[in-house]
Scaffold this motif. Structure first.
Motif, short mmCIF file in Angstrom:
data_model
loop_
_atom_site.label_atom_id
_atom_site.label_comp_id
_atom_site.label_asym_id
_atom_site.label_seq_id
_atom_site.Cartn_x
_atom_site.Cartn_y
_atom_site.Cartn_z
N ILE A 168 0.71 -1.11 -0.12
CA ILE A 168 -0.25 -0.22 -0.29
C ILE A 168 1.10 1.01 -0.19
N ALA A 169 2.02 0.92 1.11
CA ALA A 169 3.20 2.53 1.30
C ALA A 169 3.54 2.98 -0.56
N SER A 170 3.59 2.05 -1.47
CA SER A 170 4.52 2.09 -2.52
C SER A 170 3.66 2.45 -3.38
N SER A 171 2.68 2.33 -3.69
CA SER A 171 1.23 2.90 -4.63
C SER A 171 1.37 4.06 -4.24
N MET A 172 1.43 5.30 -3.08
CA MET A 172 1.90 6.15 -2.73
C MET A 172 2.53 6.86 -3.92
N ASN A 173 2.12 8.43 -3.89
CA ASN A 173 3.22 8.85 -4.88
C ASN A 173 4.29 9.70 -4.19
N GLU A 174 5.28 10.58 -4.54
CA GLU A 174 6.44 10.96 -4.27
C GLU A 174 6.60 11.61 -3.13
N GLU A 175 5.80 12.86 -3.06
CA GLU A 175 5.03 13.80 -2.29
C GLU A 175 5.19 13.02 -0.34
N ILE A 176 4.13 12.29 -0.77
CA ILE A 176 3.42 11.61 0.45
C ILE A 176 4.50 10.54 1.18
N LEU A 177 4.78 9.80 0.00
CA LEU A 177 5.95 8.53 0.98
C LEU A 177 7.06 10.05 1.30
N VAL A 178 7.86 11.00 0.44
CA VAL A 178 8.20 12.14 1.30
C VAL A 178 8.43 12.26 2.74
N GLU A 179 6.94 12.67 2.81
CA GLU A 179 6.26 13.75 4.08
C GLU A 179 6.51 12.63 5.43
N LEU A 180 6.02 11.31 4.49
CA LEU A 180 4.96 11.00 6.16
C LEU A 180 7.20 9.98 6.97
N SER A 181 8.27 10.42 5.79
CA SER A 181 9.36 9.84 6.72
C SER A 181 9.56 11.44 7.05
N LEU A 183 7.86 13.33 9.14
CA LEU A 183 7.27 13.37 10.20
C LEU A 183 7.67 12.06 10.95
N GLN A 184 7.68 11.46 10.54
CA GLN A 184 8.05 9.74 11.84
C GLN A 184 9.43 10.20 12.11
N ALA A 185 10.36 11.15 10.84
CA ALA A 185 11.38 11.48 11.77
C ALA A 185 11.66 12.65 13.25
N LYS A 186 10.58 12.86 12.62
CA LYS A 186 10.54 14.24 13.62
C LYS A 186 9.83 13.90 14.87
N ALA A 187 9.70 12.65 15.32
CA ALA A 187 9.63 12.06 16.44
C ALA A 187 10.74 10.65 16.77
N GLY A 188 11.12 9.98 15.93
CA GLY A 188 12.27 9.29 16.24
C GLY A 188 11.47 7.80 15.91
N ASN A 189 10.47 8.10 14.94
CA ASN A 189 10.00 6.53 14.86
C ASN A 189 10.57 6.10 13.81
N GLY A 190 10.97 4.83 14.14
CA GLY A 190 11.90 3.57 12.85
C GLY A 190 11.44 3.48 11.80
N LEU A 191 9.88 4.35 11.67
CA LEU A 191 8.46 3.93 10.34
C LEU A 191 10.13 5.36 9.71
N ALA A 192 10.10 6.32 9.57
CA ALA A 192 10.50 7.04 9.34
C ALA A 192 11.59 6.27 8.15
N GLY A 193 12.08 5.55 8.11
CA GLY A 193 13.73 4.93 7.56
C GLY A 193 12.73 3.93 6.38
N LEU A 194 11.77 3.30 7.09
CA LEU A 194 10.71 2.57 6.38
C LEU A 194 10.52 2.67 5.66
N PHE A 195 9.37 4.63 6.12
CA PHE A 195 9.18 4.62 4.25
C PHE A 195 10.26 5.47 3.10
N SER A 196 11.55 6.28 3.68
CA SER A 196 12.24 6.76 3.25
C SER A 196 12.99 5.17 2.09
N ARG A 197 12.85 4.22 2.71
CA ARG A 197 13.49 2.59 1.59
C ARG A 197 12.35 2.40 0.80
#
Length: 935
Positions: A168-181, A183-197
């Motif tokens: 589902i995440a891989s089907s999202m557009n570039e801008e969404i994934l960038v911002e998800l990463s 926002l998660q980085a601002k909380a120090g959450n590992g999901l930041a790296g996942l969305f970026s990868r």
């Protein structure tokens, strides 16, 4: 969209632990399941039971299927920990509620820094999913868990869920994934790296979506127009006299609605509503189940609104009814009306909710732009970001906001956008909803918004002439809540956090001053005021602690011990003159002074700061809103606390309580008589008011509802149900049921529940009047019914009401134990409920402060207040069984008082006539079987 199936190429370890309980400080691991994988490829598997060196509870053994002997023979954690550490390596951990597992590992000396929580991922990527339990989530994704609550099976389905969510995440557009990463980085959450990868390792995207939420999804389909600019009364050929013709067997409704059936009661109600609206009257209608009351009041309302150019407000208590009106009833009626007069194609209607139901774009963008975020706020920001690509309404009902999300939601909802400087400019969901309502002939609201709007000065709901109140039996309770007030230790702590907590007003002002280009003199003055605020805040924080300690001491010294569940003291002249209350008054004086200083500080900041709202300067506008909100909160807190210090308020009941959460003390007030308030503030100001419900009368009399709702001069109509109750319901009353306080009552109750459940083969619901009695009955029936192949579902134990209903309907061999919310507003699928058991007549607790205060107003408190209130509640519970013409079943009343006390006939004469069996407990299941087999 991504071309083909995306394969995520990071090695991860899916993990699930089964434990003896939920607290890692006292509980132990009993099973470990782990699967090392890369994409869809399983690399290795780890599984072991673990000896906790303690006894497993029956609940855990039943939940997991793991027996005591199995763990007693298993190795201790220490002997397998090295193997587990080696298996986990430095790979990210994937888990459902993964921090639960990580905390148990940490307790045992295994620390993991990077983790991916599938529950958190689903909340972000699937914001509109109804719930995020592993069972529901995996089922929604088309996955099967063959052995739930076993570590390896749960691990396998967690792995598969993770891969689906990655897709589902891989089907999202570039801008969404960038911002998800981000926002998660601002909380120090590992999901930041996942969305970026995911973004960096997937194929190219063939399309992009603009995510400027300040401009997107503007509701151009809902222009703000005058109510009747395009339709005038003389253009409508359909007359009021034609209304009855719609209901006849070959009329407009029959040709439009599938399975429509003529009901004389429905026609009678429609005629009465028409007359009331035309004659500017107040009308009370009790319309029994099956009458079709919504059609009966909607059709006259729609016709007269169009013909006379007047707006109608329809107020309901439940979301279910609102959705039925908006999505089904009104569209069906308009289709039928438009066939005889196409002017009705221009009829407009809307659903309007309170401001806290709509997301504020400005506050959301401010959250997105914060330098740091809490984990909860980061999840909320990501969730709303994804949802913003789809929503046109900004209504929170479209997304799942769980209880632990409410604090984050409150920071971006329109409830906190008071004095918003952008209301007349940039897109705004709240403004759009209001403008849609302004342009509508009929607006659906709930009782809470209806009453709150009246209290606050009619600023939300557009002006209206006709008012229809459905589910009117709930109006007194909602009016009590809205005209009353409550302040607690926890709510005051939340207020203090808004001053000097994370993202509090002091921090926000300081951040703005650092980034602002305001004049130096303004900066210096503002900085001085902030320093003064910090000092005032410290005094306020300390004094509130002293205040609540004094209130707690007052409670402890004055509680009578009448309620073992909580301390409750009703305030009166006597106890408000004692030494303990004097201490409360002294400490309140210090709190009041500190609040006044904070209020003055905020006022000065607001006037001194050069908050020039210019285009694109979001920070200044958001700060202006924040200051206004905190200033208003300060004023509200101060006024609320002051209201509790006034002695002898004859029109209110005041009380203080401290329940199961010993840290929280609550001060409450409520109006004693809401009828007078409703008459003055609502009925007298409208052309016509219609109040309706299926449960208003007591023994065919509406006097109780007249008195309690302040309906002195209302017309009334009582219409029985269209259902064939004598053939649809068997009312069973055991003649030898022990009295409620008898030593053998509980044993007899448990046996009766089991016997009835077996007699109808499941499909049974029991309605309790307290959680304590529910839990006691559950303990008595659960093992015995489980041995017979039935599942027992208990409210507050086995899931939320919605989850319990879904499970109950999916498995016919079920017993559902419910209280509170299950007494009304619950509609099961046809055939799902065959037996309804009421163990105890639903009288109010006599020590309840509101109940006690209102009882004092009448000469005979039992007959004139307690009994009617209980009878209406009884009718609501009885009404859960038969919801359609095809439903049939039994109702068992297991309270001997219904036969032994003279007031029992009030209950029996307030429900429809049914078949009745007054038999012994032993004979009851035999009689039930006989009745079922003859139908």
């Amino acid at each position: 969209m991504v071309q083909g199936i995306f394969q995520y190429n990071e090695i991860c370890v899916a993990l699930d632990l089964e434990t003896t309980g939920l607290d890692p400080n006292v509980d132990e691991i009993i099973e470990i399941g782990a699967i090392k994988f890369k994409g869809d490829t399983v690399i290795d598997t780890f599984h072991s039971l673990v000896n906790p060196y303690k006894e497993l509870s029956p609940f855990i053994m039943e939940l997991t299927g793991i027996g005591q002997e199995q763990v007693d023979e298993a190795p201790p954690f220490a002997s397998i920990s090295l193997d587990l550490i080696t298996f986990l390596g430095d790979h990210p951990i994937v888990g459902q509620n993964v921090f639960f597992d990580i905390n148990f590992l940490a307790k045992n000396g295994i620390y993991k820094e990077v983790s991916y929580d599938t529950r958190e991922m689903a909340a972000i990527l699937m914001p509109q999913l109804r719930e995020y339990s592993l069972a529901f989530l995996s089922s929604s994704l088309g996955l099967v868990n063959n052995e739930p609550h076993r570590a390896l099976s749960d691990t396998k389905v967690t792995l598969e869920t993770f891969n689906k969510l990655v897709q589902i995440a891989s089907s999202m557009n570039e801008e969404i994934l960038v911002e998800l990463s981000i926002l998660q980085a601002k909380a120090g959450n590992g999901l930041a790296g996942l969305f970026s990868r995911i973004r960096n390792s997937r194929p190219e995207i063939t399309s992009q979506i603009d995510i400027d939420v300040s401009k997107e999804n503007s509701p151009e389909n809902f222009p703000a127009v005058g109510l009747h600019n395009d339709v005038v009364s003389d253009e409508i050929e359909f007359s009021v006299s034609d209304i009855s013709e719609l209901f006849i067997e070959n009329g407009g409704l029959a040709s439009t609605l599938q399975n429509y059936k003529y009901r004389s009661q429905q026609v009678a109600m429609a005629k009465s509503v028409t007359s009331a609206l035309q004659s500017k009257q107040i009308l009370i209608v009790e319309a029994g189940t099956g009458v079709g009351k919504s059609m009966a009041y909607l059709i006259p309302s729609i016709v007269l609104a169009m013909r006379e150019g007047k707006r109608v407000i329809v107020s309901t208590n439940t979301i279910n009814l609102q959705e039925q009106l908006i999505n089904k009833d009104i569209p069906n009626i308009l289709e039928a009306l438009s066939r005889v007069d196409d002017s009705f194609l221009q009829f407009r209607f809307a659903l309007l909710k309170g401001r806290d139901n709509y997301v504020c774009r400005r506050l959301f963008n401010n959250m997105r732009s914060s330098l740091t975020l809490s984990r909860e706020d980061a999840k909320m920001a990501c969730k709303i970001l994804v949802w913003m690509q789809q929503t046109r309404s900004g209504d929170r009902s479209e997304v799942t906001i769980e209880n632990h999300d409410l604090a984050s939601w409150s920071r971006i909802s329109s409830a906190t956008s008071i004095n918003c400087p952008y209301r007349d400019g940039a897109p705004c969901f709240l403004r759009d909803a209001r403008e849609t309502a302004e342009g509508s002939h009929l607006v659906v609201v709930n009782h809470a918004l209806l009453l709150r709007d009246i209290i606050d000065g009619n600023g939300v709901i557009p002006e209206y002439d006709y008012l229809i109140i459905d589910e009117a039996h709930n109006l007194e309770g909602e009016a009590t809540r809205q005209f009353g007030s409550s302040i607690s230790r926890l709510s005051l702590d939340e207020y203090l956090s808004s001053i000097n907590g994370q993202n509090g007003i002091i921090e926000s002002i300081r951040s703005y001053l650092v980034e602002s280009k305001s004049a130096t003199s303004t900066m210096n003055i503002a900085d001085e005021i902030v320093l003064e605020m910090e000092s005032s805040y410290s005094r306020l924080r300390d004094n509130t602690e002293f205040f609540w300690d004094a209130v707690s001491n007052f409670l402890a010294k004055n509680d009578t011990g009448a309620d073992s569940r909580q301390l409750t003291v009703r305030l009166n002249r006597e106890n408000m003159s004692n030494r303990e209350w004097h201490a409360v008054e002294v400490t309140h004086g210090n709190v009041d002074l500190a609040l006044s200083v904070i209020e003055n500080n905020l006022d000065r900041i607001y006037s001194r700061l050069e908050l020039q709202i210019i285009e694109d300067e979001t920070a200044a506008g958001v700060l202006e809103m924040k200051i206004s909100n905190v200033w208003k909160s300060t004023r509200d807190v101060k006024e609320q606390l002051r209201s509790f210090m006034v002695k002898e308020q004859i029109d209110k009941v005041l009380w203080v309580s401290q329940g199961g959460n010993q840290a929280n003390v609550v001060m409450n007030s409520a109006p004693i008589d809401v009828g007078g308030l409703l008459n003055t503030a609502m009925y007298s100001k409208k052309d016509s008011v219609v109040l309706t419900s299926a449960t208003l009368a007591i023994q065919g009399n509406l006097e109780y509802i007249h008195n309690n709702l302040g309906l002195d001069s209302a017309e009334e109509l009582i219409l029985g149900s269209s259902f064939d109750y004598p053939n649809a319901v068997l009312l069973t009353i055991p003649t030898d049921m022990p009295q409620i306080n008898a030593w053998d009552h509980q044993e007899s109750l448990v046996k009766a529940i089991i016997d009835i459940c077996q007699a109808v083969d499941g499909n049974t619901m029991v309605l309790f009047t307290s959680h304590a009695s529910l839990r006691l009955a559950r303990n008595g029936v659960k093992d015995k019914l489980k041995a017979l192949g039935y599942q027992v579902l208990a409210q507050g134990v086995d899931g939320t009401p919605r989850q319990l209903m879904a499970t109950f309907e999916a498995n016919q061999r079920s017993l559902l134990l419910g209280t509170s919310s299950f007494w009304e507003g619950v509609d099961f699928q046809q055939g799902s409920l065959k037996a309804l058991i009421i163990p105890r007549l639903p009288f109010n607790v006599p020590t309840d402060p509101i109940f006690a205060a209102r009882s004092e107003l009448v000469d005979n408190s039992f007959n004139d207040y307690a009994l009617p209130l209980a009878a209406i509640r009884f009718r609501q519970g009885f009404g859960r069984l038969i919801r359609s013409e095809e439903d049939r079943g039994i109702v068992a009343i297991l309270d001997r008082r219904i036969l032994s006390r003279s007031y029992g006939k009030v209950f029996l004469e307030s429900i429809p006539e049914t078949a009745v069996a007054k038999v012994s407990l032993r004979q009851m299941p035999v009689e039930i079987n006989r009745w079922l087999n003859t139908r």
